[in-house]
Design an enzyme around this catalytic site. Structure first.
Site, PDB file in Angstrom:
ATOM      1  N   CYS A  56      74.624  54.014  34.892  1.00 23.05           N
ATOM      2  CA  CYS A  56      75.046  53.845  33.500  1.00 23.05           C
ATOM      3  C   CYS A  56      74.319  54.847  32.608  1.00 23.05           C
ATOM      4  CB  CYS A  56      74.780  52.414  33.026  1.00 23.05           C
ATOM      5  SG  CYS A  56      75.258  52.112  31.314  1.00 23.05           S
ATOM      6  N   CYS A  89      73.187  53.494  29.234  1.00 25.07           N
ATOM      7  CA  CYS A  89      72.051  52.575  29.349  1.00 25.07           C
ATOM      8  C   CYS A  89      70.736  53.336  29.513  1.00 25.07           C
ATOM      9  CB  CYS A  89      72.231  51.641  30.545  1.00 25.07           C
ATOM     10  SG  CYS A  89      73.763  50.700  30.576  1.00 25.07           S
ATOM     11  N   ASP A  90      70.739  54.357  30.344  1.00 28.40           N
ATOM     12  CA  ASP A  90      69.490  54.977  30.783  1.00 28.40           C
ATOM     13  C   ASP A  90      69.313  56.436  30.390  1.00 28.40           C
ATOM     14  OD1 ASP A  90      68.893  52.565  32.061  1.00 28.40           O
ATOM     15  OD2 ASP A  90      69.931  53.170  33.896  1.00 28.40           O
TER      16      ASP A  90
END
Length: 315
Positions: free
Chosen positions: A132, A135-136
């Protein structure tokens, strides 16, 4: 007989559990084979509102579970192997033998990121291997990352990651599968480089995590290491809906279709929330929001169904 059975314990399922429990519907939550969902394999979560310093994924999910339990939600370990949604009460089979009946069902079984299936991959999830970018990606500011994949998702992830890092796209074929517009956008990005005809062989790591991806050239058979600070696998997601085939209306990829703006599915009394019906956003906060929607739609459905049943009962 249960008023509400919730399938799944990610952000969507747990939010639905909190809301239905507070509405005194005494939900039964079936945890499935991945209690807590994908966030349990995530390290620090920085984009969930209310945590200015970030929060560890497992801690966030544990807090949500305890919040649901505080209001009376009941949790059960088990894997749903079959359902019968042809009539109410619905019948849910857990671990092939136990049958639970429910007046309403909330499906929050999520979608699983497809893995490469190579040595070292699963062991380094959260240690430099991610699925993701939104997300990261922030953790790789000023660094070098790999994006593995050749479809639209990979191009989208690669373009997004250039906000933070230098990106190398790795694809096993000589031609990309992405749409022309997505390919053009990525190829025009000066921060993206390309390694094509490269088959991922193994993840190389040390005690700190990911160090490099070993690839094999499809034409020469030669193997080499692509060193980077992290790797994002973007080869697609698969909604966890196999057990629902033939029961609900889905799209061609298996995502459950819901009535726009609601959590209602094609079967009255069955609701869907989170990644199992969302192929676009796939974020913890959007999953939680849709879990709230499913719970409120479910509560309203049961109130109206109860009113109909009372009006039809003999005096």
């Amino acid at each position: 007989m249960r008023k509400v059975v919730i399938l799944g314990t990610g952000p969507a399922g747990l939010t639905a559990a909190i809301y239905t429990a507070r509405a005194n519907l005494q939900p039964l939550v079936i945890e499935g084979n991945e209690p807590g969902g994908q966030l349990t394999t995530t390290t620090e979560v920085e984009n969930f509102p209310g945590f200015p310093e970030g929060v560890m994924g497992p801690e966030l999910m544990d807090n949500m579970r305890r919040q649901a339990e505080r209001f009376g939600a009941e949790f059960r370990r088990g894997y749903v192997t079959a359902v019968d949604l042809s009539q109410r009460p619905f019948r849910i089979t857990v671990d092939e033998t136990d049958v639970i009946e429910a007046e309403a069902v909330i499906i929050a079984t999520g979608a699983s990121a497809k893995h490469l299936g190579i040595p070292g991959e699963d062991e380094n999830i959260g240690r430099g291997v991610s699925y993701c970018a939104t997300c990261d990606g922030f953790f790789y500011r000023g660094k070098k990352v790999l994006v593995v994949g050749g479809g639209d998702s990979a191009m989208e992830e690669a373009n997004f990651l250039t906000r933070f890092a230098d990106v190398t796209v790795v694809h096993r074929r000589g031609e990309l599968r992405a749409s022309k517009i997505m390919q053009d956008r990525a190829r025009q990005n000066p921060k993206i480089s390309w390694v094509l005809n490269a088959v991922p062989v193994a993840v190389v790591a040390d005690e700190k995590g990911f160090k490099a991806l070993k690839v094999r050239d499809r034409e020469t058979g030669e193997e080499r290491l692509l060193e980077a600070d992290g790797m994002f696998v973007a080869i697609g997601h698969k909604p966890n809906t196999d057990f629902l085939r033939g029961q609900l209306e889905m799209d061609e990829l298996g995502y459950i279709k819901t009535v726009p703006g609601t959590a209602h599915t094609s079967v009255p009394g069955v609701f869907a929330c989170g990644d199992v019906q969302d192929s676009r956003y796939r974020q913890a906060i959007t999953a939680a929001g849709s879990g709230c929607m499913a719970a409120l739609d479910c509560e309203r459905f049961l109130e109206e169904a109860g009113a109909r049943e009372r009006s039809q009962s003999p005096a």
